[in-house]
Write a protein that holds these residues in place. Structure first.
Motif, mmCIF file in Angstrom:
data_model
loop_
_atom_site.group_PDB
_atom_site.id
_atom_site.type_symbol
_atom_site.label_atom_id
_atom_site.label_comp_id
_atom_site.label_asym_id
_atom_site.label_seq_id
_atom_site.Cartn_x
_atom_site.Cartn_y
_atom_site.Cartn_z
ATOM 1 N N CYS A 43 1.039 -1.224 0.073
ATOM 2 C CA CYS A 43 0.034 0.159 0.102
ATOM 3 C C CYS A 43 0.797 1.246 0.186
ATOM 4 C CB CYS A 43 -0.947 -0.188 1.293
ATOM 5 S SG CYS A 43 -1.722 1.515 1.720
ATOM 6 N N TYR A 211 -3.398 2.404 -3.254
ATOM 7 C CA TYR A 211 -3.270 3.629 -2.146
ATOM 8 C C TYR A 211 -4.308 4.542 -2.236
ATOM 9 C CZ TYR A 211 -2.535 6.293 -6.539
ATOM 10 O OH TYR A 211 -2.341 6.944 -7.588
ATOM 11 N N GLU A 248 -7.886 0.497 1.940
ATOM 12 C CA GLU A 248 -7.658 2.044 1.373
ATOM 13 C C GLU A 248 -8.644 2.758 1.412
ATOM 14 O OE1 GLU A 248 -4.836 2.435 0.272
ATOM 15 O OE2 GLU A 248 -4.191 0.397 -0.092
#
Length: 424
Positions: A43, A211, A248
């Motif tokens: 991530c 992300y 996320e």
């Protein structure tokens, strides 16, 4: 358990050292080779945040203001004694999913997009089927949140939408440089962040799964990016149950990684244990670090496999709630009209039989081919029943449904109708 908030301003002042990401999270070049291998959950949220801090000195001030508002919110005792069943208003967020694809395999179908929304709702409502796997030590803090998600039905111009934007791109894979969020860079422009949660599904390079952008960043890049194959039923091994989006979106709602992105760091949540670093795979509980009673590796904000993360805490939920309180960074989403069509959608002339049904529900749609319609079945709480299968030719298999009342949704992008039926 962590009992003390560190000063967010001091934390931001030392962001370069405190928020350092693993080497595997370095940016991928925009035209990097296609790569499907995902050896660990990667991530890039903190890397993106560090870049924003370096590029915009005011970013740290905005984040400190958000943290100050969060601390004020959490200091009110009545705000902490809450759940989704005690009368607290549930926040329903319209979602637009930008499917940015280079190959046909990357063009995630509508059914999988809808399944991803289902997973988000189950995870954030603590209705996921694996929540019972939470160890007894943490069962008391595992919590539902007050956030729900629905695909947008109204676009920024007021027209009807199915909540999905599809863009074919020449870019083979994207990185964390936000190019996927710009039409002129091979991606798809964001819809207004005060009305929608933007989710981009695309091919990501260098093993990135996704992300997000924390609150307080630029409007043009606000949202979440996920590897296209991480959606439920995708091909990303160990990461194809839709939990990348859960992780996320947690960041988008101001949650940090559970280890605080530092050795025995702080994630600003009181009821998560301090732990040494991230966990991958499926750790055996308890894994004791930082003098805790066991890492909360099953938390959605750790790095474990999809099948081994299945909880938020009450403290994490309250931290999300602060964003929607008066003065919160995402307060305006409460008044979004993104889930309200400007005009009444045409009703599909349709009949179904037998009703009640035991095995097969037959559909008759007048005037148009049945294959042109998307058929889905929901329970009365709005949860999609994936065990009900449509064969594309007017027959819905309902034998696997438990007995009870349901409704069927029939839509083709401009026409939609719902009709209730009973499974006997």
């Amino acid at each position: 358990m962590k009992k003390v908030y560190l000063s967010a301003l001091a934390l931001l002042g030392s962001a370069a050292s405190l928020f350092a990401q693993d080497a595997q999270m370095r940016k991928a070049p925009d035209q990097s080779p296609v790569q499907q291998a995902t050896p660990g959950r990667a991530c890039a949220t903190m890397e993106v945040f560090e870049s924003q801090l370096a590029a915009d000195p005011a970013r740290a001030q905005r984040m400190e203001a958000i943290e100050a508002q969060t601390r004020r919110y959490l200091a009110q005792p009545t705000m902490l004694q809450r759940s989704t069943t005690d009368g607290t208003t549930t926040i329903t967020i319209p979602v637009v999913v930008h499917v940015v694809y280079n190959t046909a395999a990357q063009n995630v179908p509508q059914a999988q997009v809808e399944d991803q929304i289902r997973v988000l709702n189950e995870d954030f409502a603590k209705m996921n089927s694996d929540v019972n796997n939470v160890p007894s030590l943490y069962a008391g803090v595992a919590s539902a949140t007050n956030v729900r998600f629905v695909l947008a039905t109204r676009n920024p111009s007021g027209g009807v939408t199915n909540g999905v934007v599809r863009v074919q791109t020449k870019t083979r894979s994207f990185s964390s440089n936000d190019f996927v969020k710009y039409t002129n860079k091979g991606g798809s422009n964001a819809w207004p962040r005060d009305k929608y949660l933007n989710i981009w599904l695309c091919n990501l390079g260098q093993g990135l799964l996704g992300y997000a952008q924390f609150p307080g960043g630029a409007a043009a890049t606000d949202g979440v990016v996920c590897l296209y194959s991480s959606v439920p039923g995708g091909t990303a091994s160990n990461y194809n149950l839709g939990r990348t989006a859960t992780h996320e979106v947690g960041h988008w709602l101001n949650l940090r990684h559970i280890w605080g992105d530092a050795t025995c760091g702080n994630d600003f949540v009181a009821d998560t244990p301090t732990q040494q670093t991230s966990n991958g795979g499926c750790p055996t509980f308890p894994k004791i670090t930082c003098n805790n009673q066991g890492d909360m590796s099953m938390n959605y904000m750790d790095y474990t496999y999809d099948q081994c993360m299945y909880m938020f805490t009450a403290g994490q939920s309250s931290r999300m709630d602060a964003l929607f309180a008066v003065g919160g960074a995402r307060e305006l989403l409460k008044s979004s009209d993104g889930a309200k069509a400007q005009r009444q959608m045409a009703v599909v002339p349709m009949s179904l039989y037998p009703n009640p049904a035991s095995d097969v529900l037959n559909l008759e749609i007048k005037g148009k081919a049945r294959s042109n319609y998307a058929i889905s079945v929901y329970d009365l709480r709005g949860q999609q029943m994936t065990q009900a299968r449509y064969d594309g030719d007017g027959h819905v298999q309902v034998a696997s449904l438990p007995k009870g009342l349901y409704y069927i949704r029939i839509a083709n992008g401009t026409e939609v109708t719902h009709q209730r039926f009973e499974k006997e």
